[in-house]
Design an enzyme around this catalytic site. Structure first.
Site, mmCIF file in Angstrom:
data_model
loop_
_atom_site.group_PDB
_atom_site.id
_atom_site.type_symbol
_atom_site.label_atom_id
_atom_site.label_comp_id
_atom_site.label_asym_id
_atom_site.label_seq_id
_atom_site.Cartn_x
_atom_site.Cartn_y
_atom_site.Cartn_z
ATOM 1 N N LYS A 83 51.337 42.775 43.539
ATOM 2 C CA LYS A 83 50.115 43.388 44.079
ATOM 3 C C LYS A 83 50.477 44.161 45.343
ATOM 4 C CE LYS A 83 45.427 41.603 44.140
ATOM 5 N NZ LYS A 83 44.632 40.453 44.550
HETATM 6 C C1 E4P Z 1 41.380 40.016 43.825
HETATM 7 O O1 E4P Z 1 42.295 40.653 43.391
HETATM 8 C C2 E4P Z 1 40.872 40.175 45.201
HETATM 9 O O2 E4P Z 1 41.845 39.826 46.129
HETATM 10 C C3 E4P Z 1 39.626 39.374 45.372
HETATM 11 O O3 E4P Z 1 38.803 39.568 44.242
HETATM 12 C C4 E4P Z 1 38.888 39.651 46.662
HETATM 13 O O4 E4P Z 1 37.644 39.014 46.619
HETATM 14 P P1 E4P Z 1 36.733 38.772 47.901
HETATM 15 O O5 E4P Z 1 36.186 40.096 48.331
HETATM 16 O O6 E4P Z 1 35.672 37.842 47.429
HETATM 17 O O7 E4P Z 1 37.625 38.173 48.948
#
Ligand code: E4P
Length: 217
Positions: A83
């Site tokens: 990522k």
């Molecule tokens: C996933 O890839 C993200 O890091 C995650 O969905 C972020 O979610 P949040 O905005 O609830 O922290």
């Protein structure tokens, strides 16, 4: 539509996996930090539970370091997807990693043009954050439809992975638009399977059945 669990909590992942609909897992530094464990250990344990893509995020901030860190993360398990945040250095690192054949999930995407750049540099997944846009009174769902329209116009194969999902309606709206993947907290997956009329209906079926058995005896 594929479903990923958006957590690094092993108990939640074990529980979610029993439902049979979980295709992968996404994490981020905040979620890994909550475990209090080294990322390698958490990653290996997740991969032993779910046989599907596992997104692990780099913590480096230069392209060169991101590529090096990304290669180390990818070496943990064949299912690891690296990522990378959607910043200038991240875009460079994305190109470097994707040309090496490493799958990349571009995260922290908040505009269709960011998503276009990510696809152009070979992202396997792009993660638009719906909830965080809604949180600032912007329209998260609009971002998803814009990205899908742009990708369809050029036939990009990058998968649209809706992230920062807060409720089942986010999933429904994205599914109607044809988003490829939804990464969701376990609580949202559980909300998706529930309907009060299902519970009321089942209760009545059972009550009727037991009443008929009692009247026979
Ligand atoms: C996933 O890839 C993200 O890091 C995650 O969905 C972020 O979610 P949040 O905005 O609830 O922290």
């Amino acid at each position: 539509m594929k479903f990923f669990l958006d957590t690094a909590d092993i108990n939640e992942i074990r529980e979610g996996a029993t439902l049979g609909v979980v295709d992968g897992v996404t994490t981020n530094p905040s979620l890994i930090a909550k475990t209090g464990r080294p990322v390698e250990d958490v990653a290996r344990e997740i991969c032993s539970i779910v046989d599907g893509p596992l997104s692990l995020e780099v913590l480096s901030v230069t392209a060169e370091e991101m590529i090096e860190e990304g290669q180390k993360l990818a070496a943990i398990h064949p299912n690891v997807v690296v990522k990378i945040p959607m910043i200038r250095e991240g875009l460079k690192a994305l190109r470097g990693l994707s040309t090496k054949g490493i799958a990349v999930n571009v995260t922290l995407v908040f505009s269709p043009l960011q998503a276009l750049l990510a696809a152009k540099n070979g992202a396997a997944y792009v993660s638009p954050f719906i909830g965080r846009l809604d949180d600032i009174s912007a329209d998260g769902m609009n971002l998803i439809s814009d990205i899908i329209e742009v990708y369809d116009a050029y036939g990009f194969e990058t998968e649209v992975l809706i992230a920062s999902v807060r409720n089942p309606m986010h999933v429904l709206e994205a599914a109607k638009m044809g988003a490829d993947v939804a990464t969701v907290p376990l609580a949202v997956l559980e909300q998706m399977l529930k309907h009060p009329l299902t519970d009321i209906g089942l209760e009545k079926f059972m009550a009727d059945w037991h009443r008929s058995q009692q009247s026979k005896s």
